[in-house]
Design an enzyme around this catalytic site. Structure first.
Site, mmCIF file in Angstrom:
data_model
loop_
_atom_site.group_PDB
_atom_site.id
_atom_site.type_symbol
_atom_site.label_atom_id
_atom_site.label_comp_id
_atom_site.label_asym_id
_atom_site.label_seq_id
_atom_site.Cartn_x
_atom_site.Cartn_y
_atom_site.Cartn_z
ATOM 1 N N LYS A 1 11.699 28.198 -7.919
ATOM 2 C CA LYS A 1 11.413 28.855 -6.649
ATOM 3 C C LYS A 1 10.465 30.040 -6.856
ATOM 4 C CE LYS A 1 11.754 29.247 -2.386
ATOM 5 N NZ LYS A 1 10.406 29.766 -2.572
ATOM 6 N N CYS B 1 10.670 25.431 -0.680
ATOM 7 C CA CYS B 1 9.881 24.738 -1.703
ATOM 8 C C CYS B 1 9.532 25.699 -2.820
ATOM 9 C CB CYS B 1 8.562 24.235 -1.120
ATOM 10 S SG CYS B 1 8.745 23.308 0.393
ATOM 11 N N CYS C 1 7.873 15.708 -14.246
ATOM 12 C CA CYS C 1 8.285 17.114 -14.150
ATOM 13 C C CYS C 1 9.283 17.482 -15.240
ATOM 14 C CB CYS C 1 8.855 17.396 -12.776
ATOM 15 S SG CYS C 1 7.764 16.834 -11.465
ATOM 16 N N HIS D 1 6.035 25.558 -10.331
ATOM 17 C CA HIS D 1 6.401 24.425 -11.170
ATOM 18 C C HIS D 1 5.184 23.815 -11.860
ATOM 19 C CE1 HIS D 1 8.251 20.975 -12.783
ATOM 20 N NE2 HIS D 1 8.227 20.191 -11.730
#
Lengths: 470, 400
Positions: free
Chosen positions: B338, B212, B83, B342
């Protein structure tokens, strides 16, 4: 003197009540409940649990391991070798599977007694385990339960000597399952119980008593299997034993008929309460019958714990019939809505067999840090190749932190994940099973157990998980 | 040891809209982000001498970049650091121009998560082991569940009632959604209330679905040059003050001294970055920060890991509004992971895109006051440890 030197039993934590089965089908209930292996258990994992217990009680590893089952995970591939690897037996251990007959446990026992008596082996562990299924709505569905038992046959520290044996075979089609079939099949019940079971057992029991010049009165306990509660009880009367005082409880009401391990489970529970000098008659039916005469020795006191073995199985988690169907793949449920994860490489699994199957981590000889998976360079002090193997499967620990995962894919959602800190060092992150989500807490004591992994690959993969210490 | 501080500058950036871009391919996103960056820098593709592509799942090899751009035989390298891939690609391009070998380099980060068929992030075997149970992903542990391990322990250790803890985390969601509502490129542009966040379904107690980040597609790109050349391209280049990457030994799940209330890689990367940038008091000196809020608990812990509040004290700053748009140090002013979701390879450069515009004073309704220094924190991995990348950039050379 050759005989039993150790024993243990494993009963899965989950119970399906027969009233619950009857609710699902609208049929009559046979009352009581049956033990059900979790979706991550099979006859092999249950055998590992019983074998580990047997080894720990007896303190002897055994130079042989015999596995008896009609539900081995592989049609071609030995299960005993996987069990031996998980239990961490030395590579020169003699392994064998005794399959295809409900009499497998006592066939294995005869072979083990012969091997030890002949001097070709010192100790042989016999692990028997089954997870059989009856078709929906059938009597078998209510009768059958899951479980495992293990005994060790050896020469030193004998707690019950094998003083006699007697065997027959009979070609009789009573219960069978062909390759590719999920459920066991049977013939007309009066025929198979009266002409098959009862006659064969009468023959073997009277045969062994005649051979050794004994009568029912000589025995403090008689242990034998049977297809169901009624047939089992009526046989005692025909054989001349008193049901109340002499017959070992077959546990049909609390666990069910477990098949191959049933006779050893009963034997283990009997030994757990036996006294020196007791004479025990064991008879086991399936494609004929085996019988043994056992004499309990003074050594029995050495292996009987302060707590009766049955206490270990007080923990019962009820499940619904639908859960049972899903665990046994009897009803198609939705597949995960994403691509299949990659299957494990068999080469990698082999290379890491010590850490995967026997659950070895490593301990740094420089700084003492226990680490899993095993490292070559210490994770704490960075010293290289100063680490020694360190087994974690027999350690207990407690939950440091945990997750209740609603998004993972499993037959049982949520999946509980615990970070387990072992007493004596070491930490792993693993699934926690046999635990309700609301029981999870920081500090919960856990022990390790060997379980199946859901991996959607053609091989059956196994690994260690944690479960609450009872 | 040398420092990257003030040796390189960002002269152009591009960023696609983030979201469920069903009708856009990876190639489309690369083209859109790269051409926006070129236009912003006032350069043409042919002027760029080397490129780094960051992606985790959306293409192997440098050809994943060269093919959509019809790239003409110059060097390209694909980088991957989970990530944290986006900031890693930027680091490679910055170091390349700082070395003097190239004058102009390109970093592109891209990911199309919505093509994978996974509702979240696909599990990966992060190290070359078959061993199950040694890393969260090997267990099939979902990313929110992995971060819930931290939330459980954080609330336990700092004696925060779980319901109260959920409310604190919800404040982070509400803050980031407020910022996202001001950003036309964000995947989610809706405001939320604390009550809405608390009512959302639980995915891994105490984390609910609104704790999440989203799952999105997107790409972002940066064009970098040496600092001494930067003003040839634009009057307001953004100078690189620090680029720090910390990669830990992945010992967290295996060693008992790990507390599950911080991530050591975050702490180490921050120390390296502050040292390189010459930052003494981050909370005072930073004007804006974009941090890796994959889950609200991670943003909460980052306030402490990055040295903005003492350990166990993040709640006080959440309650005080320290990190809101009008607070002392606005965090995730663009809406964060958020609101952007992602797309793994893109996130680090998307964060940089926001800090770049904030430092240029071009962040519109989200503009922070009097900006000088901005921080990007991009994290790959999980609670078992991972890769923390921090980029500090500023709008002046040698301000101090």
């Amino acid at each position: 003197m050759v005989g039993i030197t150790s024993f243990d039993v494993y009963i899965p934590a989950y119970r399906l009540s027969r009233d619950e089965i009857s609710r699902a089908w609208g049929t009559g209930s046979m009352k009581g409940e049956k033990a059900v292996a979790r979706h991550d258990e099979d006859s092999l994992t249950m055998a590992v649990a019983a074998t580990l217990g047997c080894v720990n009680r007896g303190g002897q590893q055994g130079d042989g391991l015999f596995f008896a089952s009609t539900t081995s995970p592989y049609k071609e591939k030995q299960a005993a070798s996987i069990i031996a690897a998980a239990v961490d037996l030395p590579s020169e251990t003699r392994t064998a599977d005794f399959t295809d007959s409900l009499r497998g446990a006592t066939i294995a026992m005869n072979s083990a007694v012969d091997a030890v008596r002949s001097g070709s082996a010192e100790n042989i562990i016999i692990a028997a385990s089954d997870e059989r299924m009856g078709a929906g709505k059938s009597e078998f569905e209510q009768i059958l339960g899951d479980g495992a038992a293990a005994i060790t046959i050896g020469k030193s520290g004998v707690i019950a000597s094998v003083d006699g044996n007697y065997s027959t075979f009979s070609e009789f089609m009573d219960i069978w399952r062909r390759e590719g079939s999920t459920f066991i099949k049977s013939w007309e019940s009066r025929f198979i119980t009266t002409e098959g079971y009862a006659k064969t057992m009468e023959q073997v029991v009277s045969g062994i008593m005649k051979k050794y010049n004994l009568t029912p009165k000589n025995f403090s306990k008689v242990i034998y299997n049977g297809p169901d509660k009624r047939s089992h009880a009526s046989l005692a009367k025909r054989l001349g034993f008193d049901v109340e005082t002499q017959v070992q409880d077959p546990m049909y009401q609390s666990i069910g008929n477990t098949g191959t391990p049933a006779v050893l489970m009963m034997l283990a529970f009997a030994l757990d309460e036996a006294s020196p000098g007791d004479l025990i008659l064991v008879a086991n039916y399936g494609d004929g019958a085996d019988a043994f005469i056992l004499r309990v020795t003074e050594e029995i006191k050495m292996v009987q714990g302060e707590r009766r073995m049955m206490e270990s199985f007080k923990r019962k988690i009820p499940i619904t019939y639908e859960t049972y169907l899903s665990w046994r793949n009897l009803v198609p449920t939705e597949e995960p809505r994403h691509p299949e994860p990659e299957s494990p490489s068999i080469t990698c699994l082999w290379r890491e067999r010590r850490s995967n199957l026997a659950f070895y981590g490593s301990k740094c000889t420089s700084c003492g840090t226990v680490q899993y998976p095993p490292q070559r360079v210490c994770t704490k002090c960075q010293s290289k190749d100063h680490l020694e193997e360190y087994k974690l499967s027999d350690k207990t620990g407690h939950i440091f932190t945990y997750a209740i995962d609603q998004l993972s894919w499993s037959k049982q959602i949520p999946v509980l994940i615990g970070v387990v800190d072992f007493e004596g060092g070491g930490r792993v992150m693993c699934e926690i099973c046999d635990c309700n989500p609301d029981e999870m807490r920081i500090g919960l004591p856990v022990e390790m157990c060997f379980r199946k992994l859901d991996q959607g690959s053609d091989i059956q993969n196994y690994f260690w998980k944690g479960r609450p210490v009872i | 040891m040398g420092k990257i501080r003030d040796k390189a500058a960002i002269i152009g950036m591009g960023c696609t809209n983030f979201g469920e871009l069903w009708d856009k391919s990876v190639d489309d996103l690369i083209v859109d982000a790269t051409y926006e960056a070129c236009e912003d820098a006032g350069v043409e593709l042919k002027d760029i001498e080397a490129a780094w592509l960051g992606t985790v799942f959306s293409g192997h090899t440098a050809m994943s970049l060269s093919s959509p751009l019809s790239w003409q035989y110059k060097p390209v390298t694909r980088v991957e650091n989970m990530c944290a891939t986006g900031t890693e690609a930027l680091r490679a391009a910055v170091y390349a121009v700082a070395s003097g070998v190239y004058d102009i380099a390109l970093a592109v980060g891209v990911e199309k998560l919505k093509d994978t068929g996974w509702i979240g992030v696909q599990p990966t075997n992060v190290v070359g082991r078959s061993t199950m149970g040694t890393a969260g992903t090997d267990l099939g542990l979902s990313p929110p569940a992995m971060f819930s391990l931290m939330a459980q322990r954080y609330f336990h250790d700092f004696k925060i009632d779980p319901e109260e803890g959920r409310r604190l985390l919800a404040e982070i969601t509400v803050k980031n959604h407020h910022n996202g509502s001001l950003n036309p490129k964000a995947h989610f542009q809706n405001k939320l209330t604390v009550e809405q966040v608390l009512k959302a379904p639980i995915v891994a107690w105490p984390l609910g679905i609104l704790d999440c980040c989203g799952v999105s597609d997107g790409a972002a790109a940066a064009i970098v040059t040496r600092s001494d050349m930067a003003k040839n391209f634009r009057k307001d280049p953004i100078y690189v003050k620090a680029l720090a990457t910390s990669v830990g030994p992945r010992r967290n799940p295996t060693v008992q001294d790990y507390d599950f209330t911080h991530i050591e890689e975050n702490v180490r990367a921050a120390q390296m970055a502050y040292d390189e940038a010459g930052i003494k008091n981050a909370l005072e000196e930073l004007s804006v920060a974009e941090v890796h809020d994959c889950f609200t608990i991670h943003e909460m812990i980052l306030y402490e890991d990055l040295g903005w509040c003492p350990k166990g004290q993040a709640r006080k700053d959440i309650e005080a509004g320290t990190f809101t748009l009008n607070g002392k140090l606005p965090v995730n002013t663009d809406g964060g992971l958020k609101c952007f979701g992602h797309p793994l390879g893109a996130s680090g450069l998307r964060m940089q895109y926001e800090v770049y515009h904030q430092l240029q004073g071009k962040a519109g309704d989200r503009q922070v006051k009097d900006p000088h220094l901005g921080l990007v924190h991009n994290f790959g991995g999980g609670v078992w440890g991972g890769i923390a990348c921090i980029a500090v950039t500023g709008n002046e050379l040698d301000r101090r």
